[in-house]
Design an enzyme around this catalytic site. Structure first.
Site, PDB file in Angstrom:
ATOM      1  N   ASN A  22      50.824  19.563  38.340  1.00  0.00           N
ATOM      2  CA  ASN A  22      50.062  19.757  39.579  1.00  0.00           C
ATOM      3  C   ASN A  22      50.796  20.760  40.470  1.00  0.00           C
ATOM      4  OD1 ASN A  22      48.980  19.611  42.160  1.00  0.00           O
ATOM      5  ND2 ASN A  22      48.720  17.392  42.134  1.00  0.00           N
ATOM      6  N   CYS A  62      46.333  20.717  48.452  1.00  0.00           N
ATOM      7  CA  CYS A  62      45.878  21.098  47.106  1.00  0.00           C
ATOM      8  C   CYS A  62      44.515  21.785  47.119  1.00  0.00           C
ATOM      9  CB  CYS A  62      45.841  19.880  46.197  1.00  0.00           C
ATOM     10  SG  CYS A  62      47.469  19.159  45.980  1.00  0.00           S
ATOM     11  N   HIS A  90      40.926  21.285  40.560  1.00  0.00           N
ATOM     12  CA  HIS A  90      42.362  21.262  40.877  1.00  0.00           C
ATOM     13  C   HIS A  90      43.070  20.348  39.878  1.00  0.00           C
ATOM     14  CE1 HIS A  90      46.162  20.501  42.567  1.00  0.00           C
ATOM     15  NE2 HIS A  90      45.845  19.310  43.041  1.00  0.00           N
TER      16      HIS A  90
HETATM   17  N1  COA Z   1      55.952   5.696  35.236  1.00  0.00           N
HETATM   18  C1  COA Z   1      55.722   4.405  34.920  1.00  0.00           C
HETATM   19  N2  COA Z   1      55.028   3.566  35.717  1.00  0.00           N
HETATM   20  C2  COA Z   1      54.550   4.076  36.859  1.00  0.00           C
HETATM   21  C3  COA Z   1      54.746   5.423  37.252  1.00  0.00           C
HETATM   22  C4  COA Z   1      55.485   6.246  36.378  1.00  0.00           C
HETATM   23  N3  COA Z   1      55.726   7.538  36.645  1.00  0.00           N
HETATM   24  N4  COA Z   1      54.145   5.624  38.426  1.00  0.00           N
HETATM   25  C5  COA Z   1      53.593   4.455  38.782  1.00  0.00           C
HETATM   26  N5  COA Z   1      53.839   3.516  37.835  1.00  0.00           N
HETATM   27  C6  COA Z   1      53.437   2.115  37.783  1.00  0.00           C
HETATM   28  C7  COA Z   1      53.131   1.555  39.145  1.00  0.00           C
HETATM   29  O1  COA Z   1      54.311   1.086  39.784  1.00  0.00           O
HETATM   30  C8  COA Z   1      52.194   0.423  38.795  1.00  0.00           C
HETATM   31  O2  COA Z   1      52.937  -0.664  38.314  1.00  0.00           O
HETATM   32  P1  COA Z   1      52.443  -2.177  38.609  1.00  0.00           P
HETATM   33  O3  COA Z   1      51.115  -2.284  37.956  1.00  0.00           O
HETATM   34  O4  COA Z   1      53.526  -2.959  37.969  1.00  0.00           O
HETATM   35  O5  COA Z   1      52.401  -2.273  40.093  1.00  0.00           O
HETATM   36  C9  COA Z   1      51.409   0.997  37.629  1.00  0.00           C
HETATM   37  O6  COA Z   1      52.225   2.029  37.052  1.00  0.00           O
HETATM   38  C10 COA Z   1      50.094   1.607  38.040  1.00  0.00           C
HETATM   39  O7  COA Z   1      50.377   2.413  39.194  1.00  0.00           O
HETATM   40  P2  COA Z   1      49.328   3.328  39.847  1.00  0.00           P
HETATM   41  O8  COA Z   1      49.927   4.013  41.030  1.00  0.00           O
HETATM   42  O9  COA Z   1      48.064   2.523  40.026  1.00  0.00           O
HETATM   43  O10 COA Z   1      49.140   4.384  38.682  1.00  0.00           O
HETATM   44  P3  COA Z   1      47.999   5.407  38.484  1.00  0.00           P
HETATM   45  O11 COA Z   1      47.376   5.170  37.196  1.00  0.00           O
HETATM   46  O12 COA Z   1      47.128   5.487  39.688  1.00  0.00           O
HETATM   47  O13 COA Z   1      48.802   6.779  38.361  1.00  0.00           O
HETATM   48  C11 COA Z   1      49.205   8.691  39.742  1.00  0.00           C
HETATM   49  C12 COA Z   1      49.593   7.256  39.434  1.00  0.00           C
HETATM   50  C13 COA Z   1      49.995   9.218  40.909  1.00  0.00           C
HETATM   51  C14 COA Z   1      49.472   9.515  38.502  1.00  0.00           C
HETATM   52  C15 COA Z   1      47.684   8.713  40.067  1.00  0.00           C
HETATM   53  O14 COA Z   1      47.401   7.714  41.024  1.00  0.00           O
HETATM   54  C16 COA Z   1      47.187  10.021  40.603  1.00  0.00           C
HETATM   55  O15 COA Z   1      47.130  10.988  39.892  1.00  0.00           O
HETATM   56  N6  COA Z   1      46.714  10.020  41.857  1.00  0.00           N
HETATM   57  C17 COA Z   1      45.954  11.089  42.445  1.00  0.00           C
HETATM   58  C18 COA Z   1      46.715  12.346  42.711  1.00  0.00           C
HETATM   59  C19 COA Z   1      45.793  13.329  43.363  1.00  0.00           C
HETATM   60  O16 COA Z   1      44.626  13.185  43.497  1.00  0.00           O
HETATM   61  N7  COA Z   1      46.296  14.402  43.830  1.00  0.00           N
HETATM   62  C20 COA Z   1      45.399  15.376  44.450  1.00  0.00           C
HETATM   63  C21 COA Z   1      46.060  16.098  45.479  1.00  0.00           C
HETATM   64  S1  COA Z   1      47.784  16.298  45.248  1.00  0.00           S
END
Ligand code: COA
Length: 337
Positions: free
Chosen positions: A287, A115, A257
């Site tokens: 993204n 990215c 980004h």
């Molecule tokens: N829908 C519903 N629930 C979801 C989900 C979805 N699409 N994805 C994850 N969850 C759940 C998880 O299982 C977790 O459940 P739990 O609490 O029962 O274990 C909860 O939501 C929180 O998960 P988490 O992974 O901590 O969510 P988050 O708030 O971190 O969001 C992303 C997930 C991927 C959106 C986020 O982590 C993100 O944007 N990460 C960075 C990406 C990045 O930097 N990319 C840059 C280069 S590509």
């Protein structure tokens, strides 16, 4: 002694696939997720995915052609395609894109920096110009991330999207609008597991279990990626601004980004960039990895959202881990249709 030339951004273009996938559409409708969760945790409402048969190179050609038109450039001395989703493992996608654009036997290579690809390409293109190796450079960030995403993995499927953005750089002067004044890059290969496609490379050419299709898809440790992204984009932006002598409060256009709206808000807050300077399109584009920054730039040029000469900060973080930032003045590019 004459000063070395400065890379000046003189053209921008983009291409989004026509297919719009909303949070309520398939395949998300059958996943354990919701429109509310996706909007509130990522900022995304819809994204674009290619139809089967459309490749990264196809999108790159369209974005590249638009950027060349916008710069009124008929020839270039270098073509760089940054992508995580090349048309083939080998050969590179860039020579084919250059040929499709009718650019002749020009040097052309792919750049893999996940990215952060666009910030890496900008640094590379700038260096070719400053070193006198090129007068005009076409940089294209292009991705079809839907082809490496497991539609059943709710942690990645809702985030990643397809698209391409491109810019043209030419040799010029530091006081021209669009001058790329500084770039800064970094990496930390100990964080390889943050986002990885386990199989298909030389370390594991075929999936361990043939039925394990997920091993050919991108897996991401979302929360860990989130905190590394905030930390690194903040650090690299602060260092870059210090280097060019711009107080963060003076930044007039900030494009991070487009990974997650919450990441972008946090970085802007920690760096101290004014909220009014923040540009983005994650809500409708998602993204798109290395395409995301030039996609936002192209939209902002078409919207006439930023005056020529405005102090502009770009920053990105990606799997690898890799990160980068660039300081430039906003280009003077007439919007094209
Ligand atoms: N829908 C519903 N629930 C979801 C989900 C979805 N699409 N994805 C994850 N969850 C759940 C998880 O299982 C977790 O459940 P739990 O609490 O029962 O274990 C909860 O939501 C929180 O998960 P988490 O992974 O901590 O969510 P988050 O708030 O971190 O969001 C992303 C997930 C991927 C959106 C986020 O982590 C993100 O944007 N990460 C960075 C990406 C990045 O930097 N990319 C840059 C280069 S590509």
């Amino acid at each position: 002694m004459a000063l070395p030339p400065v890379a000046v951004l003189t053209g921008v273009g983009s291409c989004l696939p026509e297919r719009v996938v909303r949070n309520t559409d398939e395949p998300f409708a059958r996943l354990d997720t919701s429109d509310e969760w996706i909007r509130s945790r990522t900022g995304i409402e819809s994204r674009r995915w290619v139809e089967e048969g459309t490749s990264t190179g196809d999108l790159a050609v369209r974005a590249g052609a638009a950027a060349l038109r916008s710069a009124a450039a008929e020839s270039v001395d270098l073509v760089v395609v940054c992508t995580t989703t090349p048309d083939h493992h080998s050969p590179a996608t860039a020579p084919w894109v250059a040929a499709r654009l009718g650019l002749g036997p020009v040097p052309a290579f792919d750049l893999a920096a996940a990215c952060s690809g666009f910030t890496y390409a900008l640094a590379a293109g700038r260096a070719w110009i400053t070193a006198g190796m090129a007068r005009t450079v076409l940089l294209i960030g292009a991705e079809t991330l839907s082809t490496i995403t497991d539609p059943d993995d709710r942690g990645t499927a809702v985030v990643f999207a397809d698209g391409a953005g491109a810019v043209v750089l030419r040799a010029g002067e530091a006081d021209e609008p669009g001058a790329v004044l500084a770039t800064r890059l970094g990496s930390d290969g100990t964080q390889v597991d943050l986002a990885v496609i386990a199989a298909g490379g030389s370390r594991r050419p075929v999936p361990e279990r043939p039925d394990e299709r997920g091993e050919r898809c991108l897996r991401m440790r979302g929360p860990q990626m989130f905190s590394h992204a905030v930390r690194r984009m903040t650090e690299v932006s602060r260092g870059l601004l210090e280097g060019v002598g711009w107080p963060a409060g003076d930044v007039e256009a900030f494009i991070g980004h487009q990974a997650n709206q919450r990441i972008l808000d946090k970085v802007a807050e920690l760096v101290g960039v004014p909220a009014a300077a923040c540009l983005g399109n994650i809500r409708t584009v998602g993204n798109t990895s290395s395409a995301s920054i030039p996609l936002v730039m192209d939209e902002a040029v078409r919207d006439k959202a930023v005056p020529a000469g405005a102090r502009t900060l770009l920053t990105a973080f990606g799997g690898g881990a890799v990160w980068g930032a660039a300081a430039l003045t906003w280009p003077d590019i007439p919007p094209t249709i």
